[in-house]
Design a protein around this motif. Sequence first.
Motif, PDB file in Angstrom:
ATOM      1  N   TYR A 104     -13.185   6.945  -4.184  1.00  0.00           N
ATOM      2  CA  TYR A 104     -12.345   5.847  -4.688  1.00  0.00           C
ATOM      3  C   TYR A 104     -10.912   6.302  -4.459  1.00  0.00           C
ATOM      4  CZ  TYR A 104     -11.060   1.892  -7.767  1.00  0.00           C
ATOM      5  OH  TYR A 104     -10.565   0.720  -8.290  1.00  0.00           O
ATOM      6  N   LEU A 105     -10.211   5.585  -3.576  1.00  0.00           N
ATOM      7  CA  LEU A 105      -8.923   6.029  -3.059  1.00  0.00           C
ATOM      8  C   LEU A 105      -7.789   5.098  -3.469  1.00  0.00           C
ATOM      9  CD1 LEU A 105     -10.136   6.749   0.601  1.00  0.00           C
ATOM     10  CD2 LEU A 105     -10.302   8.233  -1.411  1.00  0.00           C
ATOM     11  N   ARG A 106      -6.587   5.666  -3.531  1.00  0.00           N
ATOM     12  CA  ARG A 106      -5.385   4.908  -3.910  1.00  0.00           C
ATOM     13  C   ARG A 106      -4.484   4.727  -2.688  1.00  0.00           C
ATOM     14  NH1 ARG A 106      -3.360   0.975  -6.281  1.00  0.00           N
ATOM     15  NH2 ARG A 106      -1.200   1.179  -6.894  1.00  0.00           N
ATOM     16  N   ASP A 107      -4.170   3.476  -2.375  1.00  0.00           N
ATOM     17  CA  ASP A 107      -3.284   3.096  -1.271  1.00  0.00           C
ATOM     18  C   ASP A 107      -1.969   2.623  -1.883  1.00  0.00           C
ATOM     19  OD1 ASP A 107      -2.154   2.140   1.127  1.00  0.00           O
ATOM     20  OD2 ASP A 107      -3.376   0.312   1.131  1.00  0.00           O
ATOM     21  N   GLU A 108      -1.195   3.574  -2.382  1.00  0.00           N
ATOM     22  CA  GLU A 108       0.047   3.251  -3.101  1.00  0.00           C
ATOM     23  C   GLU A 108       1.031   2.486  -2.224  1.00  0.00           C
ATOM     24  OE1 GLU A 108       2.443   2.815  -6.246  1.00  0.00           O
ATOM     25  OE2 GLU A 108       0.529   3.857  -6.385  1.00  0.00           O
ATOM     26  N   SER A 109       1.152   2.844  -0.959  1.00  0.00           N
ATOM     27  CA  SER A 109       2.119   2.196  -0.059  1.00  0.00           C
ATOM     28  C   SER A 109       1.652   0.820   0.410  1.00  0.00           C
ATOM     29  CB  SER A 109       2.367   3.067   1.171  1.00  0.00           C
ATOM     30  OG  SER A 109       1.229   3.051   2.019  1.00  0.00           O
ATOM     31  N   GLN A 110       0.385   0.534   0.253  1.00  0.00           N
ATOM     32  CA  GLN A 110      -0.263  -0.698   0.711  1.00  0.00           C
ATOM     33  C   GLN A 110      -0.339  -0.793   2.236  1.00  0.00           C
ATOM     34  OE1 GLN A 110       1.944  -3.792  -1.506  1.00  0.00           O
ATOM     35  NE2 GLN A 110       0.324  -3.708  -3.049  1.00  0.00           N
ATOM     36  N   GLU A 111       0.037   0.271   2.928  1.00  0.00           N
ATOM     37  CA  GLU A 111       0.016   0.261   4.398  1.00  0.00           C
ATOM     38  C   GLU A 111      -1.416   0.208   4.948  1.00  0.00           C
ATOM     39  OE1 GLU A 111       2.633  -0.160   6.454  1.00  0.00           O
ATOM     40  OE2 GLU A 111       3.732  -0.412   4.561  1.00  0.00           O
ATOM     41  N   VAL A 112      -2.360   0.823   4.247  1.00  0.00           N
ATOM     42  CA  VAL A 112      -3.737   0.818   4.735  1.00  0.00           C
ATOM     43  C   VAL A 112      -4.321  -0.591   4.625  1.00  0.00           C
ATOM     44  CG1 VAL A 112      -6.051   1.800   4.433  1.00  0.00           C
ATOM     45  CG2 VAL A 112      -4.026   3.256   4.215  1.00  0.00           C
ATOM     46  N   ALA A 113      -4.081  -1.259   3.509  1.00  0.00           N
ATOM     47  CA  ALA A 113      -4.556  -2.640   3.364  1.00  0.00           C
ATOM     48  C   ALA A 113      -3.987  -3.523   4.470  1.00  0.00           C
ATOM     49  CB  ALA A 113      -4.190  -3.184   1.988  1.00  0.00           C
TER      50      ALA A 113
END
Length: 187
Positions: A104-113
């Motif tokens: 379960y990972l966190r994409d804080e920058s939202q760049e992966v989404a």
Amino acid sequence: MVLLESDSELEPGDEAPAFELPGVDGGTYSPDSFDGCEALLVVFTCNHCPYAQAKFGLLNELAAEYDEVAVVGINSNDAEEYPEDSFDAMREFVDDGRIDYDAYLRDESQEVAKAYGAVCTPDPFLFEREGGSFRLTYHGRLDDALNPDDEPTRFHVREAIDAVLAGDDVEIEWQPSQGCSIKWKEQ
């Protein structure tokens, strides 16, 4: 409910976009972290969305059932506006067993989404191992339940996984994902 089309450039056969994200278990993960698997199921999800919550059980089951498939949840929501989606809250969901994915990972920058073209929670992308990389084989709905309280009668993602593991083509129509929109940060 939101039924959203992705602006994703990802097409069938495209390689999984690279990422390097922190997991709630203290590790850092990339698609290469799952090299030993035949398939990689990346699901953009979160803690607070009722549509995502309704699929926790299914995703936990998939992670437990399929040793050859890595089930990876990625939370890209704006945690400042939605504190229930913070990294600490994510860790609580794993610690108390509500979420039991392979990561379960966190994409804080939202760049992966953005790279994946994810639009809502949950938004699943299934990749099969082909050569030395993971290639997109299915993007769509997890199942046919359109609302959180509906009981599904068809599990699209399970059919797709079974086809991949059998070496068959995934012949499921890609229907728009459904759920709450990803909570984007103000630019």
